[in-house]
Design a protein around this motif. Structure first.
Motif, mmCIF file in Angstrom:
data_model
loop_
_atom_site.group_PDB
_atom_site.id
_atom_site.type_symbol
_atom_site.label_atom_id
_atom_site.label_comp_id
_atom_site.label_asym_id
_atom_site.label_seq_id
_atom_site.Cartn_x
_atom_site.Cartn_y
_atom_site.Cartn_z
ATOM 1 N N THR A 67 0.822 -1.352 0.009
ATOM 2 C CA THR A 67 -0.150 0.177 -0.125
ATOM 3 C C THR A 67 0.946 1.130 -0.012
ATOM 4 O O THR A 67 2.112 1.166 0.273
ATOM 5 C CB THR A 67 -0.871 0.058 1.302
ATOM 6 N N SER A 68 0.243 2.501 -0.211
ATOM 7 C CA SER A 68 1.244 3.691 -0.266
ATOM 8 C C SER A 68 1.728 3.903 1.090
ATOM 9 O O SER A 68 3.125 4.240 1.176
ATOM 10 C CB SER A 68 0.128 4.960 -0.492
ATOM 11 N N ASN A 69 1.282 3.599 2.365
ATOM 12 C CA ASN A 69 1.989 3.572 3.543
ATOM 13 C C ASN A 69 2.889 2.871 3.807
ATOM 14 O O ASN A 69 4.284 3.117 4.241
ATOM 15 C CB ASN A 69 1.026 3.514 4.706
ATOM 16 N N GLU A 70 2.967 1.604 3.232
ATOM 17 C CA GLU A 70 3.928 0.512 3.359
ATOM 18 C C GLU A 70 5.139 0.951 2.544
ATOM 19 O O GLU A 70 6.298 0.622 2.994
ATOM 20 C CB GLU A 70 3.352 -1.108 2.967
ATOM 21 N N ARG A 71 4.454 1.298 1.283
ATOM 22 C CA ARG A 71 5.569 1.878 0.273
ATOM 23 C C ARG A 71 6.479 3.008 1.062
ATOM 24 O O ARG A 71 7.776 2.977 0.593
ATOM 25 C CB ARG A 71 5.049 2.215 -0.941
ATOM 26 N N ASN A 72 5.983 3.850 1.531
ATOM 27 C CA ASN A 72 6.748 5.094 2.302
ATOM 28 C C ASN A 72 7.468 4.355 3.230
ATOM 29 O O ASN A 72 8.725 5.037 3.515
ATOM 30 C CB ASN A 72 5.887 5.947 2.557
ATOM 31 N N LEU A 73 7.017 3.535 4.109
ATOM 32 C CA LEU A 73 7.918 3.046 5.130
ATOM 33 C C LEU A 73 9.213 2.131 4.581
ATOM 34 O O LEU A 73 10.350 2.466 5.453
ATOM 35 C CB LEU A 73 7.099 1.947 6.100
ATOM 36 N N LEU A 74 9.106 1.751 3.545
ATOM 37 C CA LEU A 74 9.978 1.024 2.851
ATOM 38 C C LEU A 74 11.271 1.887 2.326
ATOM 39 O O LEU A 74 12.514 1.708 2.505
ATOM 40 C CB LEU A 74 9.606 0.018 1.822
#
Length: 233
Positions: A67-74
């Motif tokens: 998801t967008s949030n998971e992508r930003n965390l990575l």
């Protein structure tokens, strides 16, 4: 990078998103080679297209795994943002190698061809399968990992491009002026056009078209990467 690639492979497997494309791919290969005595090169031309379509599917699944949030965390956790892009790209490349190896090796193992497979057969088959697999990754990455992925019909757009690229030669014959617009789609016919059982030669035209295909892939990879960098800012 190795840790991120391992994480991506595990996440992709756990997501079960690999099941639909691999099921369709495997079923098609098994059914296609259910009968023996098929021609070598024209059969490989069909499996090339199968690899191409499957890699578009797989690439879109891999690049849209988070998801967008998971992508930003990575992106925050990785030393460089570019590792996110190249890590996913290498996962897709690994999948492409597996599919290519199976598509080329399976009919040889079960002796499906009506004639012995010669080195020229294998050379052209490997070249065509690899190039079309790379095209598939580029198309899938473009629609799943750039601003185009925000569109509601990203998957439909990707499928439209694949169909148009396969039918480009016929479209140009009907509407000649579209040849300049169709330069934007992968040059599929420039690759599989040499997979004919009566065209086992590597003349000047082949090398020109091979350079065009490789050049197209390099440019498309650069464009997708630059769009990824712009979106990540």
């Amino acid at each position: 990078m190795q840790g991120f690639i391992r994480y991506q492979v595990i996440s992709y497997i756990r997501s079960l998103k690999f099941i639909p494309p691999l099921t369709v791919f495997g079923a098609w290969i098994f059914v296609f080679y259910a009968y023996s005595g098929v021609p070598v090169m024209s059969s490989y031309a069909v499996t090339c297209l199968t690899v191409y379509l499957t890699m578009v599917w797989i690439a879109m699944s891999v690049f849209s795994l988070e998801t967008s949030n998971e992508r930003n965390l990575l992106l925050v956790q990785l030393p460089q943002q570019s590792m996110y892009f190249w890590g996913k790209w290498l996962v897709c490349l690994f999948a492409a190698i597996l599919l290519t190896g199976f598509a080329i090796g399976y009919p040889i193992l079960i002796d499906s061809f009506k004639e012995a497979v010669q080195p020229i057969h294998l050379s052209l088959a490997i070249y065509a399968h690899v190039i079309l697999a790379l095209f598939g990754i580029s198309v899938g990455a473009f629609f799943a990992n750039t601003s185009a992925s925000s569109q509601k019909f990203a998957w439909l757009s990707a499928m439209l491009i694949t169909v148009v690229s396969i039918a480009a030669e016929g479209i140009i014959e009907k509407v000649g002026w579209l040849q300049w617009i169709l330069l934007l789609v992968p040059p599929i016919t420039r690759v599989i056009g040499y997979l004919g059982d009566s065209m086992l030669w590597l003349g000047w035209d082949f090398w020109v078209n091979a350079l065009w295909a490789i050049g197209y892939f390099v440019v498309s990879l650069f464009v997708v990467y630059r769009m990824f960098r712009r979106k990540s800012k």
